[in-house]
Design a protein around this motif. Structure first.
Motif, PDB file in Angstrom:
ATOM      1  N   ILE A  25       3.786   0.418  -1.505  1.00 22.59           N
ATOM      2  CA  ILE A  25       3.063  -0.754  -1.994  1.00 22.59           C
ATOM      3  C   ILE A  25       1.829  -0.890  -1.109  1.00 22.59           C
ATOM      4  O   ILE A  25       1.929  -0.898   0.117  1.00 22.59           O
ATOM      5  N   ARG A  26       0.641  -0.963  -1.773  1.00 18.46           N
ATOM      6  CA  ARG A  26      -0.612  -0.995  -1.050  1.00 18.46           C
ATOM      7  C   ARG A  26      -1.452  -2.174  -1.524  1.00 18.46           C
ATOM      8  O   ARG A  26      -1.475  -2.493  -2.711  1.00 18.46           O
ATOM      9  N   LYS A  29      -6.996  -5.159  -2.111  1.00 22.55           N
ATOM     10  CA  LYS A  29      -8.149  -5.689  -1.397  1.00 22.55           C
ATOM     11  C   LYS A  29      -8.482  -4.879  -0.147  1.00 22.55           C
ATOM     12  O   LYS A  29      -9.628  -4.501   0.066  1.00 22.55           O
ATOM     13  N   THR A  30      -7.494  -4.584   0.689  1.00 24.12           N
ATOM     14  CA  THR A  30      -7.746  -3.915   1.969  1.00 24.12           C
ATOM     15  C   THR A  30      -7.436  -2.421   1.956  1.00 24.12           C
ATOM     16  O   THR A  30      -7.906  -1.687   2.812  1.00 24.12           O
ATOM     17  N   GLY A  31      -6.613  -1.982   1.012  1.00 21.86           N
ATOM     18  CA  GLY A  31      -6.196  -0.588   0.981  1.00 21.86           C
ATOM     19  C   GLY A  31      -5.058  -0.289   1.946  1.00 21.86           C
ATOM     20  O   GLY A  31      -4.554   0.820   2.011  1.00 21.86           O
ATOM     21  N   LYS A  32      -4.639  -1.288   2.698  1.00 17.46           N
ATOM     22  CA  LYS A  32      -3.576  -1.119   3.689  1.00 17.46           C
ATOM     23  C   LYS A  32      -2.213  -0.945   3.003  1.00 17.46           C
ATOM     24  O   LYS A  32      -1.915  -1.626   2.028  1.00 17.46           O
ATOM     25  N   VAL A  33      -1.418  -0.016   3.544  1.00 16.18           N
ATOM     26  CA  VAL A  33      -0.062   0.171   3.033  1.00 16.18           C
ATOM     27  C   VAL A  33       0.801  -0.973   3.551  1.00 16.18           C
ATOM     28  O   VAL A  33       0.929  -1.175   4.759  1.00 16.18           O
TER      29      VAL A  33
END
Length: 60
Positions: A25-26, A29-33
């Motif tokens: 799940i990412r 908005k931020t691209g962070k996992v």
């Protein structure tokens, strides 16, 4: 059928290249996992030998 040795050179130390599907799940908005779901399934694999021989791609 599982390969036991290379058909070209007879090497018995084959390697297996595996492609796996991993869930995660990412944040859009931020691209962070945010969360890794882990291993989901094996999608395909093939055998490799140090002489350069590559077995056919096998899929599930």
């Amino acid at each position: 059928m599982e390969e036991e040795k290379c058909p070209q050179c007879g090497n018995e130390n084959l390697k297996v290249y595996e492609q796996i599907a991993v869930g995660r799940i990412r944040s859009v908005k931020t691209g962070k996992v945010l969360k890794n779901e882990g291993f989901l399934e094996l999608t395909c694999w093939n055998y490799l030998c140090k002489c350069g021989w590559v077995g056919e791609i096998l899929t599930t």
